[in-house]
Design a protein around this motif. Structure first.
Motif, PDB file in Angstrom:
ATOM      1  N   THR A  22      65.125 -38.892  20.430  1.00 40.63           N
ATOM      2  CA  THR A  22      66.448 -39.343  19.231  1.00 40.63           C
ATOM      3  C   THR A  22      67.468 -39.545  19.223  1.00 40.63           C
ATOM      4  N   ASP A  23      67.972 -38.645  19.882  1.00 35.20           N
ATOM      5  CA  ASP A  23      70.045 -37.959  19.446  1.00 35.20           C
ATOM      6  C   ASP A  23      70.017 -39.277  20.681  1.00 35.20           C
ATOM      7  N   LEU A  24      70.124 -40.268  20.459  1.00 33.72           N
ATOM      8  CA  LEU A  24      71.197 -40.669  21.469  1.00 33.72           C
ATOM      9  C   LEU A  24      72.492 -41.492  21.299  1.00 33.72           C
ATOM     10  N   ILE A  25      73.098 -41.037  23.414  1.00 32.00           N
ATOM     11  CA  ILE A  25      74.332 -41.356  23.435  1.00 32.00           C
ATOM     12  C   ILE A  25      74.620 -42.639  23.637  1.00 32.00           C
ATOM     13  N   SER A  26      75.357 -43.210  23.234  1.00 33.15           N
ATOM     14  CA  SER A  26      75.831 -44.569  23.228  1.00 33.15           C
ATOM     15  C   SER A  26      77.414 -45.047  23.363  1.00 33.15           C
ATOM     16  N   CYS A  27      77.993 -45.688  23.855  1.00 30.72           N
ATOM     17  CA  CYS A  27      78.987 -46.336  23.847  1.00 30.72           C
ATOM     18  C   CYS A  27      78.696 -47.779  24.321  1.00 30.72           C
ATOM     19  N   ASN A  28      79.825 -48.844  24.137  1.00 34.42           N
ATOM     20  CA  ASN A  28      80.597 -50.227  23.931  1.00 34.42           C
ATOM     21  C   ASN A  28      80.003 -50.804  25.871  1.00 34.42           C
ATOM     22  N   GLU A  29      80.434 -51.940  25.899  1.00 33.05           N
ATOM     23  CA  GLU A  29      81.014 -52.814  27.438  1.00 33.05           C
ATOM     24  C   GLU A  29      82.235 -52.125  27.875  1.00 33.05           C
ATOM     25  N   THR A  67      63.782 -55.398  23.896  1.00 33.65           N
ATOM     26  CA  THR A  67      65.721 -55.750  24.079  1.00 33.65           C
ATOM     27  C   THR A  67      65.925 -56.496  22.678  1.00 33.65           C
ATOM     28  N   ASP A  68      65.048 -57.451  21.960  1.00 30.69           N
ATOM     29  CA  ASP A  68      65.938 -57.356  20.567  1.00 30.69           C
ATOM     30  C   ASP A  68      65.742 -56.284  19.589  1.00 30.69           C
ATOM     31  N   SER A  69      65.169 -55.269  19.639  1.00 29.84           N
ATOM     32  CA  SER A  69      65.417 -54.259  18.596  1.00 29.84           C
ATOM     33  C   SER A  69      65.883 -53.314  19.006  1.00 29.84           C
ATOM     34  N   PRO A  70      66.689 -52.307  18.075  1.00 32.60           N
ATOM     35  CA  PRO A  70      67.462 -51.450  17.959  1.00 32.60           C
ATOM     36  C   PRO A  70      66.565 -50.222  19.259  1.00 32.60           C
ATOM     37  N   ALA A  71      67.544 -49.517  19.716  1.00 31.44           N
ATOM     38  CA  ALA A  71      66.825 -47.958  20.751  1.00 31.44           C
ATOM     39  C   ALA A  71      66.590 -47.079  19.685  1.00 31.44           C
ATOM     40  N   VAL A  72      65.749 -46.548  20.186  1.00 36.65           N
ATOM     41  CA  VAL A  72      65.062 -45.404  18.725  1.00 36.65           C
ATOM     42  C   VAL A  72      65.218 -43.762  20.144  1.00 36.65           C
ATOM     43  N   GLY A  73      65.348 -43.664  21.496  1.00 40.80           N
ATOM     44  CA  GLY A  73      64.972 -43.154  21.995  1.00 40.80           C
ATOM     45  C   GLY A  73      64.762 -43.138  23.668  1.00 40.80           C
ATOM     46  N   ILE A  74      65.203 -42.322  24.554  1.00 39.89           N
ATOM     47  CA  ILE A  74      65.846 -42.540  25.567  1.00 39.89           C
ATOM     48  C   ILE A  74      64.477 -41.333  26.616  1.00 39.89           C
ATOM     49  N   LEU A  75      64.033 -41.569  27.189  1.00 33.90           N
ATOM     50  CA  LEU A  75      63.086 -40.716  28.175  1.00 33.90           C
ATOM     51  C   LEU A  75      63.726 -40.522  29.731  1.00 33.90           C
TER      52      LEU A  75
END
Length: 639
Positions: A174-181, A272-280
């Motif tokens: 659940t510790d999402l690492i994200s960035c913008n385009e 894709t219309d709801s926020p991400a909660v995790g990556i598997l």
């Protein structure tokens, strides 16, 4: 003109055994002969029963799965730096397992004709190969003897019991690492490296629009397809494939196979219309289905926080249950679980160090003591640890100690979070009494040896059962030399040590009845640790030390060595070795059954067979205590 490719190969290989045993000229010469092989995901490197190739392999990037042909059970995963396919070449036999690329992989193929002469002339390489053969594994230093689990004729049966159901929800990060385009690739790569992740989510208006993985960086950036100054939008994989957060293990496996992807993005509603909660990731699934020591070890080394480590330790307990259910020999089980415990402790220390505000002023050693130091800590029992730090001038001592006390507090807290209870007696590195300079430790241990009261004997005995988990081994070695030197110059110390070994109460009374606790929280319970295990452990310690053997800490192994040293007592010592393993196994089963330390046993919950097995060990306990009393002439003991 220099061959830059071979130089890169040599720079990589020198970090891993057995190549780290070669001198630079040998390695440069060998690297010129290495062939680089690229394998797409799910492609075969070699098949089971196939004749051996003319080269063995080292994983440069990616991962190779080893399994029995036609079986879905992965027996081992080889990743960066791991050697595979070498044993059949040296043993002149066909491959025993199938090797398949678990993901896109780059291999270094090393010709056996060029490697073999180096092995013959280099003793360290020869030792590596001998140990590799003895343990039946490609790298004997990764997990001791793990390959013995796969070297028997019933490999399928050994791993047929899977404690994790395919239909239960999969755990995800659940510790999402994200960035913008608009984020530059260079920034993204640095961010992924800092957080030790294999992917980063690209978001727009807090919604997932793409993903960038290690694979994308290799294929699109490293190849020159896009510059490092490119933006996330130009290089990300899009549209992304999303799934709901309550995805099951089976669904996650099928989803990755169906779309041929290595990461799944989980969102609130699966779109894709709801926020991400995790990556598997594939690695998360490997850990979930693996119940495999090699997989768990790699997961431990990749963990970046205590919470993640705690989840991995659940897998270790499942592995332990599986081993006990399948009656794997306890000696082997202890080695594997101890390796995983040590790796967990080491990773806790690494994480704690990464969170320190400033660098430590001097070098230090972290000692794990007690059952972990003896390689007998199978359950999540309480902590026993200490810090030794390098000597500093007197005026800097307290300031230096405060740095290490802060570190000790962080580490013991982390160990507690992942499942190891705090020591009730506070024998932990967060206590200033257990956080000292080398000079201070030498002084206090010398005092304990020359003034052996009951408390001093208890404290000094701890320093004969330790394991260097992290840091400068030389500091521990110097302290150990000091302790043994004082003990040898004061032989009476061993009499006091023997006296301490006889203070634990007897396990049985008249008619071999169990002696239970008479009052307190555990009234009417049998104290398995104090009345049965500790007498066996304490006796082994004083006997092995009286022979000046200081390289063996494990109780069963101490008795096996004693059987060699004293053939006239061989039968008793081997009985003690068996009893120590039987009692440890019994305690572990009880602990797993009741989700506790397994120390206090409710006798009314045991069946007749279990009681008989326990009582069989009591005779051995009394016999070894009798030997101790006579040999060291211990008089007027408090029994």
């Amino acid at each position: 003109m220099k061959n830059t490719i071979s130089e890169r190969i040599a720079d990589f290989l020198k970090n891993y055994p057995p190549f780290n045993a070669m001198d630079s000229k040998q390695l440069e010469k060998l690297s010129l002969e290495v062939v680089i092989i690229h394998k797409e995901s799910n492609t075969i490197v070699f098949g089971e029963n196939e004749k051996p190739h003319e080269q063995f392999y080292v994983v440069n990037k990616g991962a190779i799965a080893l399994s029995k042909e036609g079986s879905s059970q992965i027996l081992d995963i080889c990743d960066e730096g791991d050697v595979f396919g070498l044993r059949p070449l040296l043993a002149h036999e066909n491959y025993k397992l199938e090797a398949k690329a678990y993901e896109e992989t780059i291999l270094y193929a090393i010709p056996i004709k060029d490697f073999k002469p180096l092995a013959l002339e280099n003793k360290r390489i020869g030792n590596f190969l001998i140990e590799s053969f003895a343990s039946n594994t490609g790298n004997p230093y990764s997990i001791k003897h793990r390959g013995k689990l796969y070297g028997t004729n019933n490999e399928e049966d050994q791993f047929s019991t899977n404690k994790i159901l395919d239909l239960q929800p999969i755990k995800y990060s659940t510790d999402l690492i994200s960035c913008n385009e608009g984020t530059k690739i260079k920034t993204i790569a640095n961010k992924m490296t800092k957080h030790n992740v294999s992917s980063i989510l690209v978001e727009k208006n807090n919604l997932p629009v793409g993903i960038i993985t290690d694979k994308d960086l290799r294929k699109k950036i490293a190849t020159g397809l896009f510059p490092i100054t490119a933006s996330a939008k130009t290089t990300m994989s899009t549209p992304i494939i999303t799934y709901p957060k309550d995805l099951t293990l089976a669904q996650s496996q099928m989803a990755m196979m169906k779309s041929n992807i290595s990461h799944l993005v989980l969102t609130e509603d699966g779109t894709t219309d709801s926020p991400a909660v995790g990556i598997l990731s594939k690695h998360d699934i490997m850990v979930a289905v693996g119940n495999n020591p090699a997989v768990l070890l790699r997961a431990i080394k990749r963990a970046t926080d205590f919470k993640r480590l705690r989840n991995i330790r659940h897998g270790i307990m499942n592995l332990l249950r599986g081993y006990l259910d399948q009656n794997i020999p306890l000696g082997l089980v202890s080695k594997i679980i101890s390796e995983l415990n040590d790796a967990s402790s080491k990773q806790v220390i690494e994480i704690a160090l990464s969170k320190m505000d400033e660098d430590l002023p001097v070098k230090f050693t972290w000692l794990s003591m007690g059952s972990q130091g003896r390689g007998e800590q199978l359950l999540n029992t309480d902590q026993d640890n200490a810090i030794i730090f390098e000597d500093v001038p007197e005026e800097e001592l307290e300031k230096t100690r405060n740095h290490f006390l802060k570190l000790g507090e962080s580490i013991t807290k982390g160990l507690n979070i992942i499942g190891f209870d705090y020591c009730p007696a506070d024998m932990m590195a967060s206590n200033r009494s257990w956080c000292r300079s080398l000079k201070e430790w030498k002084e206090i241990t010398a005092h304990w040896i020359h003034n052996p009261g009951s408390e001093e004997i208890l404290l000094s005995s701890i320093f004969f059962d330790y394991n260097v988990t992290f840091g400068e081994k030389a500091l521990a070695d110097e302290l150990s030399h000091s302790i043994f030197d004082h003990a040898n110059h004061y032989p009476q110390f061993f009499v006091h040590l023997a006296s301490g070994a006889l203070k634990n109460p007897s396990p049985s009374g008249f008619f071999r009845d169990f002696l239970v606790e008479q009052d307190g929280e555990h009234k009417d319970f049998f104290d398995l640790k104090l009345r049965a295990l500790m007498p066996i452990i304490d006796a082994a310690r004083v006997l092995i030390l009286s022979h000046s053997i200081k390289s063996i800490n494990n109780t069963a192994e101490r008795y096996e060595k004693l059987a060699e040293l004293e053939p006239n007592n061989k039968e008793l010592y081997l009985a003690c070795s068996y009893a120590s393993k039987a009692l440890l196994k019994f305690r572990t089963r009880q602990g797993l059954l009741h989700n506790d330390s397994g120390r206090y046993i409710a006798l009314d919950k045991l069946n007749k067979e279990e009681k008989i097995k326990l009582k069989r060990t009591f005779k051995t306990v009394k016999e070894i205590q009798s030997l101790i009393e006579i040999r060291f002439q211990v008089k007027n003991l408090i029994r």
